[in-house]
Design a protein around this motif. Sequence first.
Motif, PDB file in Angstrom:
ATOM      1  N   ARG A   1      28.835  14.944   0.445  1.00 35.70           N
ATOM      2  CA  ARG A   1      29.561  14.816  -0.817  1.00 35.70           C
ATOM      3  C   ARG A   1      30.822  13.982  -0.657  1.00 35.70           C
ATOM      4  O   ARG A   1      31.131  13.131  -1.499  1.00 35.70           O
ATOM      5  CB  ARG A   1      29.909  16.195  -1.365  1.00 35.70           C
ATOM      6  N   TYR A   2      31.560  14.218   0.418  1.00 33.48           N
ATOM      7  CA  TYR A   2      32.848  13.554   0.597  1.00 33.48           C
ATOM      8  C   TYR A   2      32.771  12.386   1.583  1.00 33.48           C
ATOM      9  O   TYR A   2      33.781  11.731   1.829  1.00 33.48           O
ATOM     10  CB  TYR A   2      33.901  14.562   1.032  1.00 33.48           C
ATOM     11  N   GLN A   3      31.579  12.126   2.112  1.00 40.31           N
ATOM     12  CA  GLN A   3      31.352  11.008   3.023  1.00 40.31           C
ATOM     13  C   GLN A   3      32.345  11.018   4.194  1.00 40.31           C
ATOM     14  O   GLN A   3      33.049  10.050   4.463  1.00 40.31           O
ATOM     15  CB  GLN A   3      31.401   9.687   2.260  1.00 40.31           C
ATOM     16  N   VAL A   4      32.382  12.178   4.858  1.00 38.58           N
ATOM     17  CA  VAL A   4      33.223  12.360   6.034  1.00 38.58           C
ATOM     18  C   VAL A   4      32.396  13.012   7.138  1.00 38.58           C
ATOM     19  O   VAL A   4      31.355  13.628   6.881  1.00 38.58           O
ATOM     20  CB  VAL A   4      34.455  13.237   5.727  1.00 38.58           C
ATOM     21  N   THR A   5      32.866  12.870   8.368  1.00 40.85           N
ATOM     22  CA  THR A   5      32.314  13.630   9.482  1.00 40.85           C
ATOM     23  C   THR A   5      33.115  14.920   9.596  1.00 40.85           C
ATOM     24  O   THR A   5      34.349  14.896   9.581  1.00 40.85           O
ATOM     25  CB  THR A   5      32.393  12.828  10.788  1.00 40.85           C
ATOM     26  N   ILE A   6      32.420  16.064   9.683  1.00 46.43           N
ATOM     27  CA  ILE A   6      33.079  17.372   9.650  1.00 46.43           C
ATOM     28  C   ILE A   6      32.705  18.204  10.868  1.00 46.43           C
ATOM     29  O   ILE A   6      31.535  18.275  11.246  1.00 46.43           O
ATOM     30  CB  ILE A   6      32.688  18.160   8.377  1.00 46.43           C
ATOM     31  N   LEU A   7      33.726  18.847  11.444  1.00 48.69           N
ATOM     32  CA  LEU A   7      33.495  19.880  12.449  1.00 48.69           C
ATOM     33  C   LEU A   7      33.721  21.242  11.798  1.00 48.69           C
ATOM     34  O   LEU A   7      34.806  21.519  11.283  1.00 48.69           O
ATOM     35  CB  LEU A   7      34.457  19.746  13.626  1.00 48.69           C
ATOM     36  N   GLY A   8      32.691  22.073  11.804  1.00 51.46           N
ATOM     37  CA  GLY A   8      32.851  23.486  11.449  1.00 51.46           C
ATOM     38  C   GLY A   8      33.244  24.215  12.708  1.00 51.46           C
ATOM     39  O   GLY A   8      32.434  24.384  13.631  1.00 51.46           O
ATOM     40  N   GLY A   9      34.507  24.656  12.793  1.00 48.71           N
ATOM     41  CA  GLY A   9      35.085  25.045  14.067  1.00 48.71           C
ATOM     42  C   GLY A   9      34.664  26.366  14.658  1.00 48.71           C
ATOM     43  O   GLY A   9      35.093  26.711  15.761  1.00 48.71           O
ATOM     44  N   GLY A  10      33.820  27.126  13.978  1.00 50.09           N
ATOM     45  CA  GLY A  10      33.346  28.370  14.563  1.00 50.09           C
ATOM     46  C   GLY A  10      32.797  29.306  13.501  1.00 50.09           C
ATOM     47  O   GLY A  10      33.512  29.658  12.561  1.00 50.09           O
ATOM     48  N   PHE A  11      31.535  29.663  13.641  1.00 48.53           N
ATOM     49  CA  PHE A  11      30.910  30.627  12.736  1.00 48.53           C
ATOM     50  C   PHE A  11      29.809  31.345  13.516  1.00 48.53           C
ATOM     51  O   PHE A  11      29.303  30.830  14.517  1.00 48.53           O
ATOM     52  CB  PHE A  11      30.353  29.942  11.478  1.00 48.53           C
ATOM     53  N   PRO A  12      29.439  32.554  13.099  1.00 48.31           N
ATOM     54  CA  PRO A  12      28.470  33.336  13.861  1.00 48.31           C
ATOM     55  C   PRO A  12      27.036  32.866  13.641  1.00 48.31           C
ATOM     56  O   PRO A  12      26.603  32.649  12.504  1.00 48.31           O
ATOM     57  CB  PRO A  12      28.661  34.756  13.318  1.00 48.31           C
ATOM     58  N   VAL A  13      26.315  32.695  14.734  1.00 50.64           N
ATOM     59  CA  VAL A  13      24.883  32.389  14.702  1.00 50.64           C
ATOM     60  C   VAL A  13      24.160  33.505  15.447  1.00 50.64           C
ATOM     61  O   VAL A  13      24.431  33.718  16.636  1.00 50.64           O
ATOM     62  CB  VAL A  13      24.592  31.029  15.349  1.00 50.64           C
ATOM     63  N   PRO A  14      23.277  34.256  14.775  1.00 54.71           N
ATOM     64  CA  PRO A  14      22.666  35.429  15.401  1.00 54.71           C
ATOM     65  C   PRO A  14      21.899  35.113  16.684  1.00 54.71           C
ATOM     66  O   PRO A  14      21.188  34.109  16.766  1.00 54.71           O
ATOM     67  CB  PRO A  14      21.699  35.945  14.319  1.00 54.71           C
TER      68      PRO A  14
END
Length: 270
Positions: A75-88
């Motif tokens: 949507r915003y045409q950027v590269t994004i780091l999601g800095g930490g979220f739980p993955v089971p």
Amino acid sequence: MKSYLAAAIQMTSVPNLEKNLAQAEELIDLAARRGAELVGLPENFSFLGEESDKIAQAETIAKASVAFLKTMAQRYQVTILGGGFPVPVNGKQVYNTALLVDASGTELARYHKVHLFDVNLPDGNTYEESSTVQAGTQLPPVYTSDTLGHLGLSVCYDVRFPELYRHLSLNGADLLFVPAAFTAYTGKDHWQVLLQARAIENTCYVLAPAQTGRHYGLRHSHGHAAIIDPWGTVLSDAGTKIGVAIAEINPQRLEQVRSQMPSLKHRVFA
């Protein structure tokens, strides 16, 4: 690699997935409108609550977090780091996962946090991340982008382990991600100096998104999302309010510092 603007987002995430993602989108929008091409979200950006609630909702949080990052990047045409979220991993544990996504919504790199925060602090807070998080077993990756440079991943408590960042720099990193939910108690003494040390010793930029304020119960974060240059100069600091730290990542500055202080070439011990 070219010169570009990067943004370190600062949030106050709570035990509510929808509220957190709405807050994150507002800040991504702000960063993009200010010209950022690389955006970092902090650790626990999509959920910060009791460990039992995190485990119970982990599958939902993980799916929503991945979908959100890909949608926002496109949507915003950027590269994004999601800095930490739980993955089971199983019904009792998760990986604390950082995910890098490009402007087409393509996953570029993924890292499971290896250093887990198990401490008792004098402020009355006890943290036992290992009770619900399974440590990653692989060193973090360095992703190479023609336009954004060599991007090295890490998460929060990793910042206290310099050997991890030496691994990243020796694998070509010129920008180090340090997304965090640093505690208020430790942050006041250690956050900035650790970030500056990692920048200086590896002659790298540091992009450090952060959590700030009160999340639930006694859980408070330090704030001060920051971008630091390879000389250790703090280029931007978000303070303690929800917001964005933005600064230029300049390859000429990187080359200048590495030429003036070629310490990586002077290593004696591997």
